[in-house]
Design a protein around this motif. Structure first.
Motif, mmCIF file in Angstrom:
data_model
loop_
_atom_site.group_PDB
_atom_site.id
_atom_site.type_symbol
_atom_site.label_atom_id
_atom_site.label_comp_id
_atom_site.label_asym_id
_atom_site.label_seq_id
_atom_site.Cartn_x
_atom_site.Cartn_y
_atom_site.Cartn_z
ATOM 1 N N GLN A 144 0.838 -1.114 -0.053
ATOM 2 C CA GLN A 144 -0.019 -0.012 0.007
ATOM 3 C C GLN A 144 0.904 1.459 0.041
ATOM 4 O O GLN A 144 0.267 2.476 -0.407
ATOM 5 N N LEU A 145 1.984 1.149 0.116
ATOM 6 C CA LEU A 145 3.048 2.373 0.187
ATOM 7 C C LEU A 145 2.841 3.237 -0.982
ATOM 8 O O LEU A 145 2.804 4.635 -0.576
ATOM 9 N N PRO A 146 2.726 2.908 -2.237
ATOM 10 C CA PRO A 146 2.673 3.868 -3.189
ATOM 11 C C PRO A 146 1.423 4.828 -3.281
ATOM 12 O O PRO A 146 1.636 5.740 -3.708
ATOM 13 N N ALA A 147 0.230 4.024 -2.729
ATOM 14 C CA ALA A 147 -0.918 4.945 -2.554
ATOM 15 C C ALA A 147 -1.121 5.414 -1.235
ATOM 16 O O ALA A 147 -2.282 5.970 -1.048
ATOM 17 N N ASP A 148 -0.043 5.473 -0.418
ATOM 18 C CA ASP A 148 -0.270 6.016 1.111
ATOM 19 C C ASP A 148 -0.306 7.767 1.015
ATOM 20 O O ASP A 148 0.658 8.093 0.192
ATOM 21 N N ALA A 149 -1.000 8.158 1.837
ATOM 22 C CA ALA A 149 -1.256 9.694 1.878
ATOM 23 C C ALA A 149 -0.095 10.233 2.394
ATOM 24 O O ALA A 149 0.568 11.331 2.124
ATOM 25 N N VAL A 150 0.753 9.553 3.406
ATOM 26 C CA VAL A 150 2.000 10.009 3.985
ATOM 27 C C VAL A 150 2.843 10.120 3.060
ATOM 28 O O VAL A 150 3.882 10.746 2.820
ATOM 29 N N VAL A 151 3.054 9.091 2.177
ATOM 30 C CA VAL A 151 3.950 9.046 1.150
ATOM 31 C C VAL A 151 3.893 9.888 -0.043
ATOM 32 O O VAL A 151 4.831 10.629 -0.291
ATOM 33 N N ALA A 152 2.453 10.337 -0.468
ATOM 34 C CA ALA A 152 2.360 11.197 -1.391
ATOM 35 C C ALA A 152 2.833 12.573 -0.600
ATOM 36 O O ALA A 152 3.506 13.326 -1.422
ATOM 37 N N ALA A 153 2.473 13.044 0.733
ATOM 38 C CA ALA A 153 2.985 14.068 1.145
ATOM 39 C C ALA A 153 4.542 14.124 1.279
ATOM 40 O O ALA A 153 5.097 15.400 1.235
ATOM 41 N N THR A 154 5.156 12.963 1.396
ATOM 42 C CA THR A 154 6.615 13.214 1.507
ATOM 43 C C THR A 154 7.167 13.389 0.198
ATOM 44 O O THR A 154 8.363 13.973 0.079
ATOM 45 N N VAL A 155 6.680 12.651 -0.878
ATOM 46 C CA VAL A 155 6.902 12.920 -2.184
ATOM 47 C C VAL A 155 6.873 14.557 -2.445
ATOM 48 O O VAL A 155 8.005 15.020 -3.073
ATOM 49 N N ARG A 156 5.995 15.183 -2.036
ATOM 50 C CA ARG A 156 5.789 16.746 -2.262
ATOM 51 C C ARG A 156 7.091 17.299 -1.604
ATOM 52 O O ARG A 156 7.471 18.417 -1.725
ATOM 53 N N SER A 157 7.186 16.938 -0.304
ATOM 54 C CA SER A 157 8.137 17.656 0.702
ATOM 55 C C SER A 157 9.427 17.382 0.481
ATOM 56 O O SER A 157 10.366 18.014 0.911
ATOM 57 N N THR A 158 9.725 16.362 -0.372
ATOM 58 C CA THR A 158 11.249 16.055 -0.713
ATOM 59 C C THR A 158 11.526 16.312 -2.116
ATOM 60 O O THR A 158 12.770 16.296 -2.515
ATOM 61 N N LEU A 159 10.591 16.303 -2.945
ATOM 62 C CA LEU A 159 11.038 16.379 -4.515
ATOM 63 C C LEU A 159 10.604 17.702 -4.986
ATOM 64 O O LEU A 159 10.598 17.996 -6.072
ATOM 65 N N GLY A 160 10.299 18.525 -4.116
ATOM 66 C CA GLY A 160 9.952 19.988 -4.708
ATOM 67 C C GLY A 160 11.389 20.895 -4.908
ATOM 68 O O GLY A 160 12.489 20.313 -4.611
ATOM 69 N N ALA A 161 11.190 22.196 -5.125
ATOM 70 C CA ALA A 161 12.136 23.036 -5.272
ATOM 71 C C ALA A 161 12.878 23.454 -4.004
ATOM 72 O O ALA A 161 14.129 23.798 -3.897
ATOM 73 N N GLY A 162 12.370 23.502 -2.828
ATOM 74 C CA GLY A 162 12.843 23.603 -1.499
ATOM 75 C C GLY A 162 13.661 22.546 -0.945
ATOM 76 O O GLY A 162 13.831 21.416 -1.574
ATOM 77 N N PRO A 163 14.160 22.788 0.169
ATOM 78 C CA PRO A 163 15.011 21.618 0.719
ATOM 79 C C PRO A 163 14.546 20.444 1.311
ATOM 80 O O PRO A 163 13.161 20.459 1.269
ATOM 81 N N VAL A 164 15.005 19.226 1.168
ATOM 82 C CA VAL A 164 14.313 18.095 1.611
ATOM 83 C C VAL A 164 13.801 18.127 3.217
ATOM 84 O O VAL A 164 14.529 18.540 4.030
ATOM 85 N N ALA A 165 12.227 17.921 3.279
ATOM 86 C CA ALA A 165 11.979 18.083 4.691
ATOM 87 C C ALA A 165 10.830 17.090 4.842
ATOM 88 O O ALA A 165 10.478 16.395 3.825
ATOM 89 N N ALA A 166 10.670 16.678 6.273
ATOM 90 C CA ALA A 166 9.640 15.629 6.642
ATOM 91 C C ALA A 166 8.423 16.344 6.212
ATOM 92 O O ALA A 166 7.985 17.333 6.400
ATOM 93 N N PRO A 167 7.201 15.349 5.791
ATOM 94 C CA PRO A 167 5.916 15.843 5.589
ATOM 95 C C PRO A 167 5.201 16.483 6.890
ATOM 96 O O PRO A 167 5.462 15.918 7.884
ATOM 97 N N GLU A 168 4.456 17.171 6.983
ATOM 98 C CA GLU A 168 3.366 17.690 7.898
ATOM 99 C C GLU A 168 2.776 16.574 8.676
ATOM 100 O O GLU A 168 2.285 15.597 7.614
ATOM 101 N N PRO A 169 2.645 16.341 9.901
ATOM 102 C CA PRO A 169 1.695 15.361 10.660
ATOM 103 C C PRO A 169 0.245 15.459 9.923
ATOM 104 O O PRO A 169 -0.058 16.365 9.699
ATOM 105 N N GLY A 170 -0.004 14.323 9.743
ATOM 106 C CA GLY A 170 -1.658 14.051 9.282
ATOM 107 C C GLY A 170 -1.838 12.863 8.601
ATOM 108 O O GLY A 170 -0.937 12.090 8.339
ATOM 109 N N CYS A 171 -2.924 12.433 8.472
ATOM 110 C CA CYS A 171 -3.478 11.026 7.706
ATOM 111 C C CYS A 171 -3.976 11.245 6.488
ATOM 112 O O CYS A 171 -5.070 12.267 6.330
#
Length: 263
Positions: free
Chosen positions: A236-263
């Motif tokens: 289920q990892l590729p479809a997980d909401a936390v994974v999606a948030a991590t993709v956004r927080s690590t692959l953007g133009a800004g620094p690599v960062a952990a996702p905001e807490p939330g489900c």
């Protein structure tokens, strides 16, 4: 050559010319690949310029497993390529890394981008690390994110090999003490070049222990740190909401960062 060709029948002459033309095309393609690698080697990858994204599937090479991630990234306006692995995706992981190098070369050449971001799911994350370490990915990757990857092996592979009396090459290479993993994990687990991040789930029963998916020197995200109630399985990892948030927080133009807490 002209005199030799003139001695041939018209049909043989055409065949020779076709063969010579094909060889010329192959030589030009090889030269272009070498030029791409030469131009990028030693040049720092711009961290503020996100380029195309390569998604590398896991053991067995099922590309459809990465469709949810591809949809997330395309919604963000990113150019996404899901990499098809060699054969049935159970062969030598180092050969798969060499194939990934070819795909990266093609994407960089056609896009004109300075770098790629790469997401490796399950065994695909080991393939990505081999590419970075041994196949030129260190000067082509801007960001690397691995999802539930058995970076230090998995006891499930060991159990499968024991019960079956052996398993395919990639499975053998994912045994916790395989020669490939000993070499890959010797020294720096996250070589310089790209920025590194990993995601794992405490409910993963394929990569065990789940800590095998973390890397020294990376931003290591546990799904349950962001969403304590999550029961995300390996599949289920590729479809997980936390994974999606991590993709956004690590692959953007800004620094690599952990996702905001939330489900």
């Amino acid at each position: 050559m002209p005199s030799a060709l003139s001695a041939l029948s018209p049909q043989r002459r055409r065949l020779v010319l076709v063969v010579v033309g094909l060889v010329g095309v192959l030589v030009l393609a090889l030269a272009a690949t070498l030029v791409v690698r030469a131009l990028t080697r030693g040049r720092p990858v711009p961290q503020d310029r996100p380029g195309p994204v390569l998604l590398v599937p896991g053991y067995g090479g099922r590309t459809a497993s990465l469709d949810p991630l591809a949809a997330v990234l395309r919604a963000e306006g990113r150019d996404v390529t899901i990499v098809s692995l060699l054969g049935d995706g159970t062969g030598d992981l180092d050969a798969q890394a060499g194939h990934l190098a070819d795909v990266a070369d093609d994407v960089l050449r056609t896009s004109g981008a300075p770098s790629v971001d790469v997401v490796g799911y399950s065994a695909g994350g080991v393939v990505v690390r081999l590419w970075v370490r041994d196949h030129g990915g260190d000067v082509q990757a801007r960001r690397v994110l691995t999802l539930g990857s058995p970076q230090h092996g998995t006891s499930v592979a060991a159990l499968g090999a024991e019960v079956a009396g052996g398993c395919p090459t990639a499975c053998e290479q994912l045994l916790p003490d395989s020669s490939l993993l000993r070499r890959l994990n010797a020294g720096d687990e996250t070589p310089s070049g790209p920025e590194w991040a990993t995601v794992r789930s405490a409910s993963d029963q394929v990569v065990t222990p789940t800590g095998s998916a973390a890397l020294d020197g990376a931003l290591n995200v546990l799904v349950q740190d962001a969403c304590p109630s999550a029961t995300t399985s390996h599949y289920q990892l590729p479809a997980d909401a936390v994974v999606a948030a991590t993709v956004r927080s690590t692959l953007g133009a800004g620094p690599v960062a952990a996702p905001e807490p939330g489900c």
